[in-house]
Design a protein around this motif. Structure first.
Motif, PDB file in Angstrom:
ATOM      1  N   GLU B  79     -40.118  65.066  12.423  1.00  0.00           N
ATOM      2  CA  GLU B  79     -41.015  64.141  13.125  1.00  0.00           C
ATOM      3  C   GLU B  79     -41.160  62.835  12.346  1.00  0.00           C
ATOM      4  O   GLU B  79     -41.054  61.736  12.888  1.00  0.00           O
ATOM      5  N   LYS B  80     -41.353  62.975  11.061  1.00  0.00           N
ATOM      6  CA  LYS B  80     -41.538  61.789  10.215  1.00  0.00           C
ATOM      7  C   LYS B  80     -40.278  60.936  10.203  1.00  0.00           C
ATOM      8  O   LYS B  80     -40.348  59.700  10.265  1.00  0.00           O
ATOM      9  N   LEU B  81     -39.133  61.615  10.128  1.00  0.00           N
ATOM     10  CA  LEU B  81     -37.868  60.864  10.105  1.00  0.00           C
ATOM     11  C   LEU B  81     -37.678  60.094  11.401  1.00  0.00           C
ATOM     12  O   LEU B  81     -37.279  58.933  11.392  1.00  0.00           O
ATOM     13  N   PHE B  82     -37.999  60.763  12.517  1.00  0.00           N
ATOM     14  CA  PHE B  82     -37.858  60.074  13.790  1.00  0.00           C
ATOM     15  C   PHE B  82     -38.748  58.842  13.828  1.00  0.00           C
ATOM     16  O   PHE B  82     -38.358  57.782  14.305  1.00  0.00           O
ATOM     17  N   GLN B  83     -39.954  58.998  13.295  1.00  0.00           N
ATOM     18  CA  GLN B  83     -40.849  57.842  13.280  1.00  0.00           C
ATOM     19  C   GLN B  83     -40.240  56.684  12.494  1.00  0.00           C
ATOM     20  O   GLN B  83     -40.426  55.523  12.835  1.00  0.00           O
ATOM     21  N   ARG B  84     -39.504  57.036  11.444  1.00  0.00           N
ATOM     22  CA  ARG B  84     -38.955  55.975  10.596  1.00  0.00           C
ATOM     23  C   ARG B  84     -37.798  55.235  11.257  1.00  0.00           C
ATOM     24  O   ARG B  84     -37.630  54.039  11.058  1.00  0.00           O
ATOM     25  N   CYS B  85     -36.996  55.981  12.020  1.00  0.00           N
ATOM     26  CA  CYS B  85     -35.761  55.333  12.450  1.00  0.00           C
ATOM     27  C   CYS B  85     -35.719  54.985  13.934  1.00  0.00           C
ATOM     28  O   CYS B  85     -35.054  54.035  14.328  1.00  0.00           O
ATOM     29  N   LEU B  86     -36.451  55.751  14.760  1.00  0.00           N
ATOM     30  CA  LEU B  86     -36.171  55.714  16.190  1.00  0.00           C
ATOM     31  C   LEU B  86     -36.255  54.316  16.807  1.00  0.00           C
ATOM     32  O   LEU B  86     -35.326  53.860  17.471  1.00  0.00           O
ATOM     33  N   THR B  87     -37.333  53.614  16.556  1.00  0.00           N
ATOM     34  CA  THR B  87     -37.480  52.323  17.230  1.00  0.00           C
ATOM     35  C   THR B  87     -36.559  51.270  16.643  1.00  0.00           C
ATOM     36  O   THR B  87     -36.233  50.293  17.297  1.00  0.00           O
ATOM     37  N   LYS B  88     -36.148  51.478  15.408  1.00  0.00           N
ATOM     38  CA  LYS B  88     -35.309  50.451  14.786  1.00  0.00           C
ATOM     39  C   LYS B  88     -33.834  50.638  15.125  1.00  0.00           C
ATOM     40  O   LYS B  88     -33.102  49.666  15.231  1.00  0.00           O
ATOM     41  N   VAL B  89     -33.449  51.893  15.243  1.00  0.00           N
ATOM     42  CA  VAL B  89     -32.016  52.150  15.435  1.00  0.00           C
ATOM     43  C   VAL B  89     -31.767  52.574  16.877  1.00  0.00           C
ATOM     44  O   VAL B  89     -32.022  53.700  17.266  1.00  0.00           O
ATOM     45  N   LEU B  90     -31.271  51.635  17.674  1.00  0.00           N
ATOM     46  CA  LEU B  90     -31.043  51.943  19.084  1.00  0.00           C
ATOM     47  C   LEU B  90     -29.643  52.530  19.245  1.00  0.00           C
ATOM     48  O   LEU B  90     -28.745  51.904  19.783  1.00  0.00           O
ATOM     49  N   ASN B  91     -29.512  53.750  18.776  1.00  0.00           N
ATOM     50  CA  ASN B  91     -28.224  54.417  18.872  1.00  0.00           C
ATOM     51  C   ASN B  91     -28.353  55.551  19.872  1.00  0.00           C
ATOM     52  O   ASN B  91     -29.227  56.411  19.756  1.00  0.00           O
ATOM     53  N   ILE B  92     -27.483  55.582  20.849  1.00  0.00           N
ATOM     54  CA  ILE B  92     -27.624  56.526  21.959  1.00  0.00           C
ATOM     55  C   ILE B  92     -27.597  57.981  21.482  1.00  0.00           C
ATOM     56  O   ILE B  92     -28.351  58.824  21.970  1.00  0.00           O
TER      57      ILE B  92
END
Lengths: 430, 706
Positions: B79-92
């Protein structure tokens, strides 16, 4: 002028003597007495006259400090791909090129008969393959890669990729023996056993027939296009190397009969600057021809111990020739001294080679490759020290009769008698 | 960095060391990654942490990391990792993993469906524009379709929701859009065939449009590698190619391929393209700048159209792009700082601009000179000379600044406040700090001489040249300048004097021994005009003494530089040194010096041969040779032939008369039997008798008669 040359020659000899002397005294200095004496005996130096000294070591360390100051001019290709093979300057450069054993098959294309010829464009974006069934295919490298990209296939099975074969050309009556792309225009040149050389303009999708034909009288075995794209050096089943002027279709030869080969020719290559071109023949010789007058300027006779020579290839800087023979040995020749510098051995140890095969460099000239016929695998060596690299199994069901490496990327294509051409590629790892 | 993880083999240890030396070495990283994927997450975590901090924009690495964590069920960490990367990395792929993660882990929650549809909604909002987003759309629609509801109101709500998703999906260019369209029509048909038909007509055009754009998109992005980790520019051919393809793709998006009037949509799509590009090319300042510039421009466009809100949003986003750029991998790139500052200045947010400049200047290991100069220029523009002086004061206190700041400040004072004295004082101040810098002194001299302060200039020259603080090599430029100055304003005596002194210095450098004439040239030259021709200059041994001065005279031939010649010239074969050769299958020995061929006809003849019709076109008449020769023998040609005939254009009847008098020796090809035809016989009856068709000459003659 002549005087000066002579003087220089003498100086060179003197310097060489001095170098040996320094080596011997260095060996003495470091305590390798026996070695030093042996060497002294070989170079006929009075061992007693040499005193142990550390001078060579000092000179080397001094020289190394200043070596980088002597800058070599690099052209654009060298800038992007590295300096290539040049034993005069660096013997152990850092290489980033992938080892041949790490290449993987990216695409396989099939002909209706044995596949015998292939070529890359200068930019490495297209390849052409030719077959005994007289057909030629042109394939798009990007599309072949897209078809086989493991990431893409796994993640997006639904993505649409165009077919890699973008053209099929059919205008010859017999086996296609050699192919060359024009260095600038969208023109493919093909040579065939039907004695014709044909030029195809493949910029149009509908192109099937040649727009120009050069008619020879003998089966064409190999050709090399002049880097300017205006001339063509052609070898046939006969012993005479021909130069064709592409615009006028006129054919010219060297006027001195005794300078020609005595057996059928197998291979011809222009050097990158077109100053010279080299031919290989079944009479066992490799000859180097002047690019202006077409006179033979150098002959390496019986260079594969009398065996038929199958291929020649220049290094990018034009200083070396890579030759391969039916004796399964690949050799590197230095043009300036006319000597064989390195022999790459080990291929053909399982079984004797019966068909001709081609040796090649990889795009950075860090490796030499040669297909082994008995095991259908690719032998690879370090180009600088002939160290054996790992074998790569080529996966063909017949002997590999032709192969060619991309001039600018880690990719090559192998053509085999099992009707197939395989496209090999080393993907970027990340 | 943090502690080195335990490595089983020497190879890996070496690879780790390599990545520490050069953190973007992909070869070494690939070894480490392969190893890390086979480890338990607890030992691999530090490796992955370093990987994602080195490549924070590479979705593939994040995905690996998260998958590894998921395999050992560390959902909190995931969950924490997703918070760190999700909005910044728009990778499908990363987003798909996220949706899968929500699907798998939240199924026990009572609010499962809401959570999941939220996740889908979020994903589609962020990355629904991706070419490979079909599965997201499809899964989302299916999820909504499978919701079990009771009551007609809820049923209606459901249908509305599904319809909305489909209708958004079918106008988005992507792979497999055809399938989505079919599913949508199917869905509508199951509800109400009449509405379905209506929808088909209504939405069909938009769908077709999207499908076309989807096809184009595939073609445009062919060869694009979206998984390439972002590394600093290296100039490798592969990288150059990628940059080209990215730029082509972005240009295509800017051209509005959807042909929509909705400027916001176009901007959004371009923005998405830029975001995708920046994931791979985050070390390329040009992409950052162009992205920001594009947003800036579309913001302007929208505000002209009156859409103030959207304009404001885009303007903010442009600022965000700059902010991200300078806090990311390019935090030392002055270009982006200056561009950002100018952008903020154009929005009249001066405090922000101050902050930007200060942020750069406060960094430790940089040369802030240029930044100070730009900062001063901004201060003058925006807040006047007072503010500039504050900045200059700060720059003076900064020990890292170089002399340029003094020059800049002095000239600014002179140009803006028109106050010579302040500028003069600043120059003097600088001279105290940089008494040994020839470039600085040169700038000072320039200033003084342009003010026409001859005496002051002379004093300055004397002062610095006799101070002994400059090295001899450095003074050459100054001496040249001094000489030029005296040439312009002084009298001949002082010119000669300065020249002598200069010669003295040059002698010390032992460069121009015995080349007095060469030195004389300097007295008379003006800009790029010389008192001698280039060849003469070369003979004199003249060479621009002031290697320090940047004036390069193109007239003086320099050594050939190989680098400049872009198009290599090749040696061309000289065919006059070879012999022409015509390969021949049946070779007669002795026919040609070289075996296997013959001499070809000379070029003129072969040209004529190529123009002639091929032999099989000729079907007669065949000539009987003996008779023809015989005929020639008996022929008596007229004495004064030429003049007479040319008068009537060569088609004189007399010519025919002449021909009539002789026996024609022709052989019609039809029966291949040669026979002699008497000319007189046939001529008498040629009006009535059919003429032999193969006799072309006759046929032509007949036509003429009629």
């Amino acid at each position: 002028m002549k005087e000066e040359d002579k003087k220089e020659e003498r100086n060179k000899v003197k310097q060489r003597e001095l170098t040996y002397k320094l080596i011997i005294s260095q060996l003495f200095y470091d305590g390798h007495q026996t070695l030093a004496q042996e060497l002294a005996a070989i170079v006929e130096q009075e061992a007693a006259a040499v005193s142990p000294s550390d001078r060579l070591m000092n000179i080397v360390s001094m020289g190394l400090q200043h070596e980088h100051e002597v800058e070599r001019p690099l052209n654009r290709l060298e800038y992007t791909l590295g300096p290539g093979l040049d034993l005069e300057f660096e013997t152990e450069p850092q290489t980033s090129a992938p080892e041949p054993a790490m290449y993987e098959t990216a695409y396989v294309t099939s002909h209706k008969d044995k596949c015998r010829a292939a070529a890359f464009t200068m930019d490495g974006n297209l390849v052409a393959t030719g077959s005994v069934d007289a057909s030629i295919k042109i394939l798009d490298v990007d599309r072949m890669l897209a078809k086989s990209d493991p990431d893409a296939v796994e993640l997006h099975p639904d993505a649409v990729v165009g077919h890699p074969v973008i053209r099929t050309l059919y205008d010859h009556l017999d086996e296609i023996t050699c192919l060359e792309f024009h260095p600038r225009e969208q023109i493919l040149i093909s040579g065939s056993r039907d004695t014709n050389i044909k030029m195809f303009d493949f910029s149009k999708t509908s192109a099937k027939k040649a727009f120009k034909t050069l008619t020879d009288a003998e089966q064409v075995t190999c050709m090399s296009i002049h880097p300017s794209g205006d001339f063509l050096a052609v070898t046939t089943e006969g012993p005479v190397l021909r130069f064709y002027d592409i615009s006028s279709c006129q054919c010219y030869v060297c006027p001195y009969p005794r300078e020609h080969h005595t057996g059928p020719l197998t291979s011809v290559r222009y050097a990158a600057d077109a100053r010279v071109c080299a031919t290989a023949s079944k009479d066992g010789d490799v000859k180097v021809w002047d690019g202006v007058s077409a006179r033979c300027v150098q002959t390496f006779s019986k260079c594969h111990d009398g065996a038929e020579v199958c291929s020649v290839l220049f290094s990018r800087n034009g200083k070396y020739i890579l030759s391969s023979g039916l004796d399964s040995v690949v050799k590197l020749w230095e043009l300036s001294t006319g000597r064989c510098l390195i022999a790459y051995t080990g291929a053909g140890s399982v079984g004797r080679q019966e068909h001709s095969a081609h040796a090649m460099f990889n795009h950075t000239e860090d490796f030499v490759m040669f297909p082994d016929e008995a095991t259908t695998s690719l032998c690879a060596w370090d180009a600088r020290n002939a160290q054996r690299k790992n074998l790569l199994s080529l996966g063909h069901n017949g002997p590999v009769r032709h192969m060619v490496h991309s001039p600018c990327s880690p990719a090559f294509i192998t053509c085999s008698d099992d009707f197939r051409a395989r496209f090999w590629y080393r993907r970027n790892v990340h | 960095m943090e502690e080195t993880p335990e490595f089983g083999s020497e190879k890996l240890r070496r690879a780790w060391a390599t990545t520490e030396a050069n953190q973007h070495d992909m070869e070494a990283w690939s070894l480490i990654i392969r190893d890390a994927q086979n480890r338990s997450i607890d030992t691999a975590r530090c490796i992955f942490e370093r990987l994602v901090t080195t490549f924070p924009t590479t979705g593939k690495f994040w995905k690996m990391y998260i998958e590894q964590e998921m395999r050992s069920y560390n959902f909190e960490k995931v969950e924490k990792l997703f918070q760190r990367c999700l909005t910044k990395v728009l990778n499908i792929d990363l987003w798909r993993l996220y949706v899968t993660y929500v699907k798998e882990t939240k199924s026990s929650l009572p609010t499962y469906r809401e959570k999941l549809s939220q996740a889908y909604e979020f994903a589609i909002d962020k990355i629904g524009m991706d070419y490979n987003s079909y599965t997201l759309w499809n899964d989302y629609a299916n999820l909504l379709k499978n919701v079990e509801v009771v009551g007609s109101y809820a049923e209606n709500q459901k249908i509305m929701a599904v319809r909305k998703v489909y209708q958004r999906g079918i106008i988005t260019p992507m792979a497999n859009i055809e399938q989505l369209w079919r599913d949508y029509l199917e869905f509508e048909k199951n509800i109400n065939p009449i509405i379905a038909e209506k929808m088909n007509i209504e939405r069909g055009r938009d769908y077709m449009n999207a499908r076309r754009v989807g096809k184009e998109l595939e073609a445009e992005t062919r060869g694009l590698n979206r998984h390439l980790p972002s590394v600093p520019p290296s100039g490798q051919p592969e990288e150059i190619k990628q940059v080209e393809v990215w730029k082509r793709y972005i240009r295509w998006e800017k051209d509005n391929p959807l042909r929509t009037d909705d400027q916001t949509l176009v901007t959004k799509r371009v923005r998405f393209a830029y975001e995708q590009c920046l994931l791979c090319l985050s070390h390329h300042p040009d992409i950052w700048y162009e992205a920001a510039l594009f947003l800036q421009e579309s913001s302007k466009l929208l505000s002209e159209k009156g859409d103030v809100n959207a304009s404001k949003i885009f303007s903010e986003e442009a600022a965000q792009i700059y902010e991200r750029a300078i806090s990311g991998p390019l935090r030392k790139n002055q270009l982006l700082y200056f561009a950002y500052a100018d952008f903020e200045e154009s929005r009249l947010r001066y405090p922000e601009v101050h902050k930007i400049y200060q942020r750069y200047i406060e960094m430790e290991d940089i040369d802030p000179t240029l930044a100070y100069l730009q900062y001063m220029k901004f201060a003058r523009r925006a807040e006047g000379i007072k503010s500039t002086r504050e900045v200059f004061k700060k720059a003076r206190e900064d020990i890292r600044t170089r002399f340029h700041v003094y020059v800049g400040a002095a000239l600014m004072e002179y140009y803006c406040t028109k106050n010579k004295d302040i500028a003069f004082r600043i120059f003097e101040l600088g001279l105290k700090k940089f008494p040994d810098n020839a470039d600085y002194i040169m700038a000072y001299v320039d200033y003084l001489s342009h003010l026409n302060e001859d005496n002051n200039t002379r004093v300055l020259f004397e002062r610095v040249l006799t101070s002994g603080q400059l090295k001899n090599e450095d003074t050459v430029g100054l001496w040249n300048r001094f000489l030029e100055f005296e040439c312009n304003v002084g009298d001949l005596a002082s010119i000669v004097k300065v020249e002598k002194r200069r010669a003295h210095v040059l002698q010390k450098l032992q460069e121009f021994e015995g080349k007095d004439t060469a030195q004389l040239v300097d007295r008379y030259k003006f800009m790029d005009l010389y008192p001698c021709t280039p060849a003469e200059l070369k003979a004199i041994g003249y060479r621009d003494i002031s290697t320090h001065a940047m004036i390069i005279n193109p007239n003086i031939p320099r050594g050939l530089s190989i680098h400049d010649s872009q198009e290599p010239t090749f040696v061309r074969p000289d065919f006059s040194q070879m012999i022409p050769f015509k390969p021949k299958a049946k070779y007669i020995p002795g026919e040609h010096p070289v075996r296997g061929g013959a001499f070809p006809p000379p070029p003129a003849v072969s040209n004529l041969l190529s123009l002639l019709p091929p032999p099989n076109c000729f079907r007669g008449p065949f000539v009987k040779l003996e008779a023809l020769v015989d005929l020639f023998m008996r022929l008596n040609l007229p004495e004064e032939a030429g003049g007479q005939w040319s008068a009537s254009g060569g088609h004189d009847v007399r010519l025919f008369e002449l021909s009539k008098s002789v026996h024609w020796v022709v052989d019609p090809s039809g029966d291949r039997k040669r026979k002699l035809i008497m000319a007189d016989d046939s001529d008498d009856e040629d009006g009535n008798k059919p003429v032999l068709t193969s006799d072309i000459y006759r046929a032509r003659q007949q036509r003429k008669m009629r």
